[in-house]
Design an enzyme around this catalytic site. Sequence first.
Site, PDB file in Angstrom:
ATOM      1  N   SER A  17      -9.109 -11.524   2.149  1.00 27.01           N
ATOM      2  CA  SER A  17      -7.927 -11.158   3.332  1.00 27.01           C
ATOM      3  C   SER A  17      -8.116 -12.349   4.532  1.00 27.01           C
ATOM      4  CB  SER A  17      -8.353  -9.599   3.705  1.00 27.01           C
ATOM      5  OG  SER A  17     -10.328  -9.976   4.115  1.00 27.01           O
TER       6      SER A  17
ATOM      7  N   HIS B 231      -4.556  -6.082  -0.488  1.00 24.79           N
ATOM      8  CA  HIS B 231      -3.460  -7.019   0.327  1.00 24.79           C
ATOM      9  C   HIS B 231      -2.787  -6.891  -0.110  1.00 24.79           C
ATOM     10  CE1 HIS B 231      -5.823  -7.070   4.661  1.00 24.79           C
ATOM     11  NE2 HIS B 231      -6.876  -7.061   3.677  1.00 24.79           N
TER      12      HIS B 231
ATOM     13  N   LYS C  84      -2.287  -0.629   4.475  1.00 21.65           N
ATOM     14  CA  LYS C  84      -1.665  -1.627   5.036  1.00 21.65           C
ATOM     15  C   LYS C  84       0.021  -2.095   4.141  1.00 21.65           C
ATOM     16  CE  LYS C  84      -6.372  -4.603   4.694  1.00 21.65           C
ATOM     17  NZ  LYS C  84      -6.955  -3.428   4.196  1.00 21.65           N
TER      18      LYS C  84
END
Length: 397
Positions: free
Chosen positions: A186, A214, A245
């Site tokens: 990340s 991610h 996310k």
Amino acid sequence: MFESVRDDVAATLVEITEAGLFKPERVIGTPQNAAVTVTGGGRPGEVLNFCANNYLGLADHPEVLAAAKDALDRWGYGMASVRFICGTQDVHKQLEDRLSSFLGQEDTILYSSCFDANGGVFETLLDERDAVISDALNHASIIDGIRLSKARRHRYANRDLADLEKQLQDTQDARRRLIVTDGVFSMDGYIAPLREICDLADRYDAMVMVDDSHAVGFVGAGGRGTPELHGVMDRVDIITGTLGKALGGASGGYVAARREIVALLRQRSRPYLFSNSLAPVIAAASLKVLDLVEQSNELRERLAANTALFRSRMTAEGFEILPGEHPIAPVMIGDAAKAGRLAELLLERGVYVIGFSFPVVPHGAARIRVQLSAAHSTEDVERAIAAFVDARAALGE
């Protein structure tokens, strides 16, 4: 009792501030989107948001909001219980089944967050007879989860396959071995070499676990994450991830894995057994998010175009961007105080970003982590680039 430690705590806070490492929290007064309104600190008013994990722009999508509103009426606000007592509704099972199908795994278990998911895996599956081999740059939740287990702990240098093989050779006496890696790291936007990791796991009879927080939703041809990107969906044993996310940006996490692993987690995983169920409104809205992700490539294509534009134009302007194709685009600064000041100057110019410094990244590797979104227009991206150029000049660089 606290009076005896107050001065020490205050002194630590002063040290953090003087080192340029203090992390202020800016307050926004609008829903999460490409543009948000900052209500205090720096430059109050509307600014472009380039620091959210809202990769697909779904945090404020009208169809997701409509699904959430409908869910409140049908399922209520919260469960006030853990799953095994009276905290399981049809909507929780529907989401678990849907995630299993989407990720190509046999079963899925929901958690309050991916931090909890990672905190509940290792101590359930591994004990002192086992070994876990972890990438050195894995997320803090993986590190903390490993600490909770009694397994022997080994680290390999980031994405270093030779070092990973050495750790596998050194742990051949273990009953079970688990290789664990972030799918996307990340702070750097680098993608783990999963095909080669799976090859080593096959060679040395180890399991593979990937935290794909991610990546799920936009990496891979169908948005199924780094296992899909590398063609190893059937070779990864455990996938952890978040709903917070790309998949709507709210909260919640999951473990998608082999059927027997999920069954054991339901019986022994402490964060699952002792935490309230995921709010039903989040579960229902997440089902709508998966509909949107599976129905069209439009958002993924827009995100990829924005990412390519920002990376190429910033490089042409002389900024150092860590290489790659991920929408995490770290603008390397080096000095922590300078990174913080640059973020302030950018906010004054209407671009909301954050400077990252130690302990989030190594000393001397401070950066502005820019995150692109499908919600950004081409004009938004160009405006951010112009702001970087102007802020750099104001900084005297």
